[in-house]
Design a protein around this motif. Structure first.
Motif, PDB file in Angstrom:
ATOM      1  N   ILE A   3      -3.946   3.056  -2.572  1.00 31.73           N
ATOM      2  CA  ILE A   3      -3.195   2.829  -3.845  1.00 31.73           C
ATOM      3  C   ILE A   3      -2.608   1.586  -3.236  1.00 31.73           C
ATOM      4  N   VAL A   4      -2.125   1.133  -4.356  1.00 31.24           N
ATOM      5  CA  VAL A   4      -1.004  -0.203  -3.972  1.00 31.24           C
ATOM      6  C   VAL A   4      -0.045  -0.719  -5.413  1.00 31.24           C
ATOM      7  N   SER A   5       1.027  -0.667  -5.009  1.00 28.54           N
ATOM      8  CA  SER A   5       2.487  -1.010  -5.802  1.00 28.54           C
ATOM      9  C   SER A   5       1.807  -1.736  -7.071  1.00 28.54           C
ATOM     10  N   ALA A   6       1.077  -2.294  -7.238  1.00 29.35           N
ATOM     11  CA  ALA A   6       0.747  -3.631  -8.541  1.00 29.35           C
ATOM     12  C   ALA A   6      -0.184  -3.090  -9.774  1.00 29.35           C
ATOM     13  N   GLY A   7       0.137  -4.009 -11.485  1.00 28.44           N
ATOM     14  CA  GLY A   7      -0.495  -3.288 -11.580  1.00 28.44           C
ATOM     15  C   GLY A   7      -0.297  -4.035 -13.158  1.00 28.44           C
ATOM     16  N   THR A  16      -0.351   2.887   5.327  1.00 28.89           N
ATOM     17  CA  THR A  16       0.835   2.889   4.643  1.00 28.89           C
ATOM     18  C   THR A  16       1.547   1.889   5.073  1.00 28.89           C
ATOM     19  N   GLY A  17       2.865   1.437   3.596  1.00 31.51           N
ATOM     20  CA  GLY A  17       3.391   0.161   3.966  1.00 31.51           C
ATOM     21  C   GLY A  17       2.692  -0.848   3.836  1.00 31.51           C
ATOM     22  N   VAL A  37       1.039  -1.109   0.105  1.00 28.51           N
ATOM     23  CA  VAL A  37      -0.258  -0.051   0.223  1.00 28.51           C
ATOM     24  C   VAL A  37       1.194   1.342  -0.035  1.00 28.51           C
ATOM     25  N   ILE A  38       0.388   1.775  -0.844  1.00 30.54           N
ATOM     26  CA  ILE A  38       1.599   3.258  -1.247  1.00 30.54           C
ATOM     27  C   ILE A  38       1.027   4.277  -0.467  1.00 30.54           C
ATOM     28  N   GLN A  39      -0.041   5.039  -0.720  1.00 37.21           N
ATOM     29  CA  GLN A  39      -1.337   5.570   0.259  1.00 37.21           C
ATOM     30  C   GLN A  39      -2.954   5.039   0.181  1.00 37.21           C
TER      31      GLN A  39
END
Length: 386
Positions: free
Chosen positions: A281-285, A343-344, A253-255
């Motif tokens: 908002i998570v860091s995968a796409g 976050t994190g 989770v970035i934010q």
């Protein structure tokens, strides 16, 4: 017992990775043993093509070998070369066969080409005439119309007394196209054709069944079974519970942000918020293999009525909202207590709480595609058998 939390002290890189995979090799080994049990008295191979279905041929190959597997199937020769270091005395079959210029690679690494066409067969005949005996396998098409000698050509070859003495197949195989549907009458048609092929090549071992075929019963097992997706925790037969989960994919989770009712989310503004919301908002796409068709809205390429994927965090299933983008995905975490997510933290994309095939169905695809499409950015942690 599968335990994705058995290592409380992962590496520093794993602890902060944007996306990460945990691969339970103990569960993987148990799944191979279960498919061996279901195969009865015949031998059970391990299919490790496509980098062991995206999970790492080195570690997975080692786990299968240590569990007892001595027959392996790869798609291309280079996979076999890699595997050889981890399965030193195993028989490694290369499903795409052999091409001119690869002879040395096959001989030096003791790889077995699976010959699937008249052209490959003719080339291999010339190779063994020049270099001497080396094992091969023959693939026969019994209705798939993919790779393999025709049924008629296979029977003719079996009766050809003029073939070179050095031509010594060690396996004849075919592949079921509808094994995942036990009710299909086409399974029986393929079985009966392959029984004739197997009888024609008397004295040579035969193999018909991959994961799904194993569940069709002993008639389909012949001398060697070839499980693949079932080993990795995916569904091989529609409606049947898979074996143990093997992999957990997570994104950081970035934010966590507040968003007002009436606001829109992600590209195209295809999702409008109906309430005051909190978004993670998570860091995968889709660059990480988390497919665009998993989006909560705005993807006409998906059919079947799916509303999109869910993730799992802090004991809650949370929906994807808006479109999945190249590097980022947005989840609605409004119903997760604010104190339980920050976050994190990591959200499970698929794994023990979000079954692989449930996520695949949300994308309109199959578990195979999610696994083999995993991107290069995942930090990996392997849990080894004790």
């Amino acid at each position: 017992m599968t335990d994705f939390d058995s290592d409380p002290s992962p590496s520093g890189d794993f602890d902060v990775a944007p996306v990460r995979l945990t691969v339970d090799l103990a569960a993987l080994s148990d799944n191979w043993r279960e498919m061996q049990r279901r195969s009865g008295r015949v031998r059970t191979a391990a299919v490790v093509k496509a980098d062991a279905y995206g999970l790492g041929i080195e570690d997975c190959g080692t786990a299968f070998y240590e569990a007892g597997a001595r027959d392996f199937f790869v798609a291309v020769a280079q996979e076999g070369v890699t595997l050889r270091s981890y399965a030193p005395d195993a028989r490694i079959y290369v499903l795409s066969g052999i091409w001119p210029g690869q002879e040395q690679m096959f001989f030096e690494n003791d790889l077995v080409p699976v010959l699937a066409s008249e052209e490959q067969l003719a080339f291999w005949m010339s190779v063994v005439s020049e270099h001497g005996d080396h094992p091969c396998a023959l693939q026969v098409d019994t209705g798939f119309n993919r790779l393999g000698l025709s049924f008629e050509d296979a029977l003719a070859l079996a009766g050809d007394v003029s073939r070179p003495a050095g031509f010594s197949p060690v396996l004849v195989l075919s592949h079921l196209h509808s094994g995942d549907n036990p009710a299909s009458p086409l399974n029986r048609q393929q079985l009966e054709l392959f029984q004739q092929v197997s009888a024609a090549f008397e004295g040579i071992e035969s193999s018909l069944s991959a994961s799904a075929g194993i569940f069709l019963g002993p008639e389909y097992h012949f001398d060697l079974t070839r499980p693949g997706i079932a080993l990795y925790g995916g569904e091989s037969v529609g409606g049947m519970m898979p074996l143990k989960p093997v992999v957990k994919a997570e994104a950081r989770v970035i934010q966590v942000r507040d968003a007002a009712a009436g606001g829109t989310v992600s590209y195209g503004a295809t999702h409008q918020l109906s309430r005051e919301s909190r978004l993670a908002i998570v860091s995968a796409g889709y660059a990480d293999g988390y497919l665009r068709s998993l989006s909560g809205s705005g993807v006409p390429i998906r059919t079947g009525g799916s509303s999109g994927a869910f993730g799992f965090i802090a004991g809650h299933r949370v929906p994807v909202i808006g479109r999945v983008t190249m590097d980022l995905t947005i989840f609605d975490v409004t119903d997760v207590p604010a104190s339980d997510i920050r976050t994190g933290d990591y959200i499970e994309l698929f794994g023990p709480n979000m079954p692989l095939d449930d996520v695949a169905r949300a994308a309109g695809t199959i578990g195979y595609e999610l696994l083999t499409g995993l991107g290069l950015r995942y930090e990996r942690r392997y849990i080894y058998p004790e």
